[in-house]
Scaffold this motif. Structure first.
Motif, short mmCIF file in Angstrom:
data_model
loop_
_atom_site.label_atom_id
_atom_site.label_comp_id
_atom_site.label_asym_id
_atom_site.label_seq_id
_atom_site.Cartn_x
_atom_site.Cartn_y
_atom_site.Cartn_z
N THR A 1 19.09 16.88 -8.52
CA THR A 1 19.36 18.21 -9.05
C THR A 1 19.91 18.07 -10.47
O THR A 1 20.89 17.35 -10.69
CB THR A 1 20.41 18.96 -8.20
N LEU A 2 19.28 18.74 -11.41
CA LEU A 2 19.76 18.78 -12.79
C LEU A 2 20.44 20.12 -13.01
O LEU A 2 19.85 21.18 -12.73
CB LEU A 2 18.60 18.62 -13.78
N SER A 3 21.68 20.09 -13.50
CA SER A 3 22.42 21.32 -13.78
C SER A 3 22.71 21.43 -15.26
O SER A 3 22.99 20.43 -15.94
CB SER A 3 23.73 21.34 -12.99
N LEU A 4 22.66 22.66 -15.76
CA LEU A 4 23.07 22.98 -17.13
C LEU A 4 24.20 24.00 -17.04
O LEU A 4 24.02 25.06 -16.43
CB LEU A 4 21.91 23.55 -17.94
N ASP A 5 25.35 23.67 -17.62
CA ASP A 5 26.51 24.57 -17.55
C ASP A 5 26.80 24.98 -16.11
O ASP A 5 27.04 26.16 -15.81
CB ASP A 5 26.28 25.82 -18.42
N GLU A 6 26.72 23.98 -15.23
CA GLU A 6 27.02 24.14 -13.80
C GLU A 6 25.98 24.97 -13.04
O GLU A 6 26.16 25.25 -11.85
CB GLU A 6 28.42 24.73 -13.58
N ARG A 7 24.90 25.36 -13.71
CA ARG A 7 23.81 26.07 -13.02
C ARG A 7 22.70 25.08 -12.68
O ARG A 7 22.14 24.44 -13.57
CB ARG A 7 23.25 27.18 -13.91
N PRO A 8 22.35 24.93 -11.39
CA PRO A 8 21.22 24.08 -11.03
C PRO A 8 19.93 24.66 -11.59
O PRO A 8 19.64 25.85 -11.40
CB PRO A 8 21.22 24.10 -9.50
N VAL A 9 19.14 23.82 -12.30
CA VAL A 9 17.95 24.34 -12.99
C VAL A 9 16.68 23.54 -12.72
O VAL A 9 15.59 24.01 -13.06
CB VAL A 9 18.19 24.41 -14.51
N ALA A 10 16.79 22.36 -12.12
CA ALA A 10 15.60 21.55 -11.86
C ALA A 10 15.89 20.61 -10.69
O ALA A 10 17.02 20.16 -10.52
CB ALA A 10 15.18 20.76 -13.10
N TRP A 11 14.83 20.34 -9.92
CA TRP A 11 15.00 19.58 -8.70
C TRP A 11 13.83 18.60 -8.54
O TRP A 11 12.76 18.77 -9.13
CB TRP A 11 15.01 20.52 -7.48
N GLY A 12 14.03 17.59 -7.72
CA GLY A 12 12.96 16.65 -7.42
C GLY A 12 13.35 15.75 -6.26
O GLY A 12 14.54 15.62 -5.92
N LEU A 13 12.36 15.14 -5.66
CA LEU A 13 12.55 14.24 -4.53
C LEU A 13 11.88 12.91 -4.85
O LEU A 13 10.73 12.88 -5.31
CB LEU A 13 11.91 14.86 -3.27
N GLY A 14 12.60 11.83 -4.61
CA GLY A 14 12.03 10.49 -4.73
C GLY A 14 12.10 9.78 -3.39
O GLY A 14 13.10 9.91 -2.67
#
Length: 250
Positions: free
Chosen positions: A159-172
Motif C-alpha cells: 500500500t502506497l500512501s500520500l499524506d496518510e491517504r492510501p492511493v495505490a495497492w499491489g500484490l506480490g
C-alpha cells in the motif's frame, strides 16, 4: 528451456499465486472456478503441450461452468493443440482480451520505497480499498479476500500512501525464483503520475530480498499506458494468451 516449458513454468506459478475455489482436470486442461471473479480463476486452461479438445469434452466443461453460474471461458496460452482455437471459433466462442505475460530480470535493487507499506498478510482494509479503486466487476471485495487468503506461497500486500491517504495497492507472490505481480491499482483520481510504478518497483525489490531473479505479470494488450510503464522497468513479452468465451454468458 523450450517455449512450452517456459509457459508451463509461469502458468504453474500463476495458478498458485491466484488460487481458485475449485479445480477440475480434464485430459490436459485445468478448469478453475472462483465465483466469476477474474477470468484467470474462472476458465479452462491447457496444462500440457498440445492439449486437445473435442466436442464431447467442450460440452462437458460447458455444463461444469454453467452449473457454477460462470460464463464458459477457454484461456488459450499457446500450449493447446493448433486445432483448438478454430474448433472453439466454429462453435461461436468469441475471442476477447488478448493479454501479454511479461517478464523482467531483477535489477539488483532490493530496497523498497519507504512510503510503500508491505504486509505479509492480507487485511480487510487492503482488500476493501483495492477493490473500490478497481470498481466494476472487481469491486467484489468479499470474493477478492477469499482468493488472496488462499495463497500458500510467500506474499506481500503493498500500500502506497500520500499524506496518510492510501492511493495505490499491489500484490506480490514469490515462488521458485520468480515474483509475480498482481492487482496493481491506483486511486482513479491519481492515475498517470507514477504511483503504480512505485508500487511495482517496491514489490520487485521485495521479491529481490526474497531471492527472486525475475518478475512476471499480466497486462492486456490494449492497455498501452501500462505496457509502456512496464517497458521502462525492462519487462518484455514472454508469451500471450487470449480467451474464447461462449456468447450470451451463463
Amino acid at each position: 528451456m523450450s517455449d512450452h516449458d517456459t509457459i508451463l513454468s509461469l502458468e504453474s506459478r500463476l495458478m498458485n499465486a491466484w488460487p481458485a475455489f475449485d479445480y477440475q482436470a480434464y485430459d490436459g486442461w485445468i478448469l478453475r472456478l472462483a465465483n466469476g471473479y477474474s477470468k484467470r480463476a474462472n476458465s479452462a486452461t491447457p496444462f500440457m503441450p498440445d492439449a486437445k479438445l473435442d466436442d464431447n469434452l467442450i460440452d462437458y466443461m460447458i455444463v461444469r461452468f454453467l452449473d457454477a453460474n460462470v460464463r464458459p471461458t477457454f484461456r488459450l496460452t499457446g500450449l493447446q493443440d493448433s486445432s483448438v482455437d478454430g474448433m472453439l471459433k466454429a462453435r461461436g466462442f468469441t475471442e476477447i482480451e488478448p493479454t501479454f505475460v511479461l517478464t523482467a530480470p531483477m535489477s539488483g535493487d532490493c530496497e523498497p520505497d519507504p512510503e510503500v507499506m508491505i504486509e505479509p498478510q492480507v487485511s480487510k482494509r487492503w482488500v476493501r480499498e483495492a477493490a473500490l479503486s478497481y470498481g466494476g466487476d472487481k469491486a467484489d471485495d468479499a470474493t477478492l479476500i477469499q482468493i488472496v487468503s488462499r495463497i500458500r506461497q510467500k506474499a506481500a500486500f503493498a500500500t502506497l500512501s500520500l499524506d496518510e491517504r492510501p492511493v495505490a495497492w499491489g500484490l506480490g507472490v514469490v515462488e521458485r525464483g520468480y515474483v509475480g505481480l498482481y492487482d496493481i491499482v491506483v486511486a482513479p483520481d491519481l492515475r498517470g503520475i507514477g504511483l503504480g510504478r512505485r508500487v511495482v518497483a517496491s514489490l520487485m525489490a521485495w521479491g529481490c530480498r526474497e531471492g527472486a531473479h525475475s518478475a512476471y505479470l499480466q497486462v492486456r494488450e490494449e492497455n498501452e499506458i501500462a505496457v509502456s510503464l512496464y517497458r521502462t522497468l525492462n519487462f518484455t513479452p514472454t508469451y500471450r494468451y487470449t480467451h474464447r468465451v461462449m456468447p450470451g454468458g451463463a
